[in-house]
Write a protein that holds these residues in place. Sequence first.
Motif, PDB file in Angstrom:
ATOM      1  N   UNK A  58     -27.342  -4.295  39.505  1.00 28.11           N
ATOM      2  CA  UNK A  58     -27.214  -3.453  38.387  1.00 28.11           C
ATOM      3  C   UNK A  58     -26.431  -4.280  37.274  1.00 28.11           C
ATOM      4  N   UNK A  59     -25.436  -4.953  37.513  1.00 27.94           N
ATOM      5  CA  UNK A  59     -24.812  -5.914  36.553  1.00 27.94           C
ATOM      6  C   UNK A  59     -25.907  -6.958  35.966  1.00 27.94           C
ATOM      7  N   UNK A  60     -26.765  -7.589  36.758  1.00 27.64           N
ATOM      8  CA  UNK A  60     -27.780  -8.524  36.371  1.00 27.64           C
ATOM      9  C   UNK A  60     -28.740  -7.710  35.486  1.00 27.64           C
ATOM     10  N   UNK A  82     -30.474  -7.124  29.762  1.00 25.83           N
ATOM     11  CA  UNK A  82     -30.753  -6.189  28.545  1.00 25.83           C
ATOM     12  C   UNK A  82     -29.785  -6.591  27.589  1.00 25.83           C
ATOM     13  N   UNK A  83     -28.522  -6.688  27.677  1.00 25.59           N
ATOM     14  CA  UNK A  83     -27.573  -7.060  26.746  1.00 25.59           C
ATOM     15  C   UNK A  83     -27.636  -8.220  26.020  1.00 25.59           C
ATOM     16  N   UNK A  84     -28.010  -9.393  26.930  1.00 24.17           N
ATOM     17  CA  UNK A  84     -28.037 -10.532  26.447  1.00 24.17           C
ATOM     18  C   UNK A  84     -29.632 -11.083  25.881  1.00 24.17           C
ATOM     19  N   UNK A 117     -29.853 -13.682  23.698  1.00 26.93           N
ATOM     20  CA  UNK A 117     -29.237 -14.974  23.977  1.00 26.93           C
ATOM     21  C   UNK A 117     -29.707 -15.174  25.658  1.00 26.93           C
ATOM     22  N   UNK A 118     -31.012 -15.103  25.965  1.00 23.26           N
ATOM     23  CA  UNK A 118     -31.107 -15.263  27.428  1.00 23.26           C
ATOM     24  C   UNK A 118     -30.660 -16.586  28.327  1.00 23.26           C
ATOM     25  N   UNK A 119     -31.025 -18.161  27.481  1.00 20.23           N
ATOM     26  CA  UNK A 119     -30.674 -19.050  27.897  1.00 20.23           C
ATOM     27  C   UNK A 119     -28.929 -19.277  28.256  1.00 20.23           C
ATOM     28  N   UNK A 120     -28.298 -19.005  27.440  1.00 15.90           N
ATOM     29  CA  UNK A 120     -26.924 -19.368  27.439  1.00 15.90           C
ATOM     30  C   UNK A 120     -26.185 -18.422  28.552  1.00 15.90           C
ATOM     31  N   UNK A 121     -26.541 -17.349  28.815  1.00 15.29           N
ATOM     32  CA  UNK A 121     -26.054 -16.538  29.859  1.00 15.29           C
ATOM     33  C   UNK A 121     -27.027 -16.615  31.325  1.00 15.29           C
ATOM     34  N   UNK A 122     -28.088 -17.366  31.389  1.00 19.46           N
ATOM     35  CA  UNK A 122     -28.898 -17.457  32.168  1.00 19.46           C
ATOM     36  C   UNK A 122     -28.087 -17.606  33.722  1.00 19.46           C
ATOM     37  N   UNK A 123     -27.130 -18.671  33.628  1.00 18.62           N
ATOM     38  CA  UNK A 123     -26.681 -19.004  34.809  1.00 18.62           C
ATOM     39  C   UNK A 123     -25.760 -17.842  35.537  1.00 18.62           C
TER      40      UNK A 123
END
Length: 445
Positions: A24-26, A31-33, A36-42
């Motif tokens: 659920x967090x993932x 959705x939230x990021x 900025x999908x790359x910055x928070x991908x890890x």
Amino acid sequence: HHPLIQEVAYSTQLKARRASLHAAVAAAMEAHYSVQPDEFAALIAFHHEAAGQPVPAARHLVRAAQWLGATHSAQAMKHWRHARELLQHEPRAPDTDRLRVQIGGGLLQLGWREGMATEELNQLVDETVAHASDADRRQVQLLLVAQGRVQHGNGGLADDYVATVRRAIALLPEGTDPGRNATLHLVLSQACHWAGLLRESLAANDVAAKTVAQIDAADRAQLGFDPERWRLGLRARALIYMGQPDEARASLGQMLDRGARGDDPVLDLIASIAHVELAALLGDGAMARHYAALSAQFVQSHPGPYVRVFGFMAAGIAAMVTQEFELAVRHFDEGLAAMRSAKVAAEAEMPLLTCKAESEWMLGQSAQALATARQAADLAQRRGNRYAQCRSLIVWGAVRAQEGGDGARLAQQLFARAEQLIAETGAASCGDALRRGRALLAPPA
């Protein structure tokens, strides 16, 4: 908020409950990021992995690795390797296989910067080619190229690298993909450069120049940097070795005008080293010091092992231009030590040894110069670097020429071989050194 409270709260939950919460967090983070999908991908990958979702986790790690790219190559390699581990036990499927191919290509693309053992390299290529045969046949060409690149970086024969790239080019139907043709000819230009085949390097560079603008995003990502900047750097260095400073300067000017510094430390370093080598050809000490200082800045900003080795090389060549030969020898020794400890940038060993031999000769250290020159010549012959072999033979011959007698006779043979290599490679920049070496021979009675 307190870590201990977090740990207790986390550990008291059932494993299945934790997995569903991570999922659920993932999903919430995706959705939230979304902007900025790359910055928070890890971080998103971490939650997918904890949720028992290895394929989405690997996909996000790939995104993170691509985002980090060349500027943070060590961390990017960790992401690529972990993504590969996540898919190790996943069943074959078209989408998963394409992801495996992408991961293999990413590891190979950075393997030459960070170092990759030959066993790991061959296993990775075999594994990735097996998946690529079904998932993306075009990828086989790039995998062959990457394998040749890393093998040469591990001390393989430069001519084998050239042959591998030519095999990859032969797999491309003529006239079908001008962008891919440019990519492969760029790599061929590099391979021929390392083999000391300077005319062939320029010829391949000219072929690439015609369609380099058509290289697609996938190939650009595989290369890891701007292909046109790389082409101009390769062209400039070949022209310098061929004794054509005006054309080399023009190519370097275009290279610097095209991109901002810091986009890729290796390209920045190529530009600086080429300027230092150009300064050496011109005997311009101020120019050499300026660009050696820029190289040092790149090494401080991007302290990877590959960049570090070539930073020492740039500093050493600059010291040679300013006739600080003791300092030059120290820098070349530092570069050799960095290369051997990190087991990376093996292609630098020959020019480092050659330049060290030349510096020792200028210091009047005949015994050391002779030993280093012989080592460099032997290594260059075994690895197929004709340009480094030519320079080292000239130093070797100069030392023996001063001995007279049998030494002078051997020097004549060494100079003759160097002359053949100049004709074979087009390395006119070696001509002055050869003439100075021959001047040491006593005139015939």
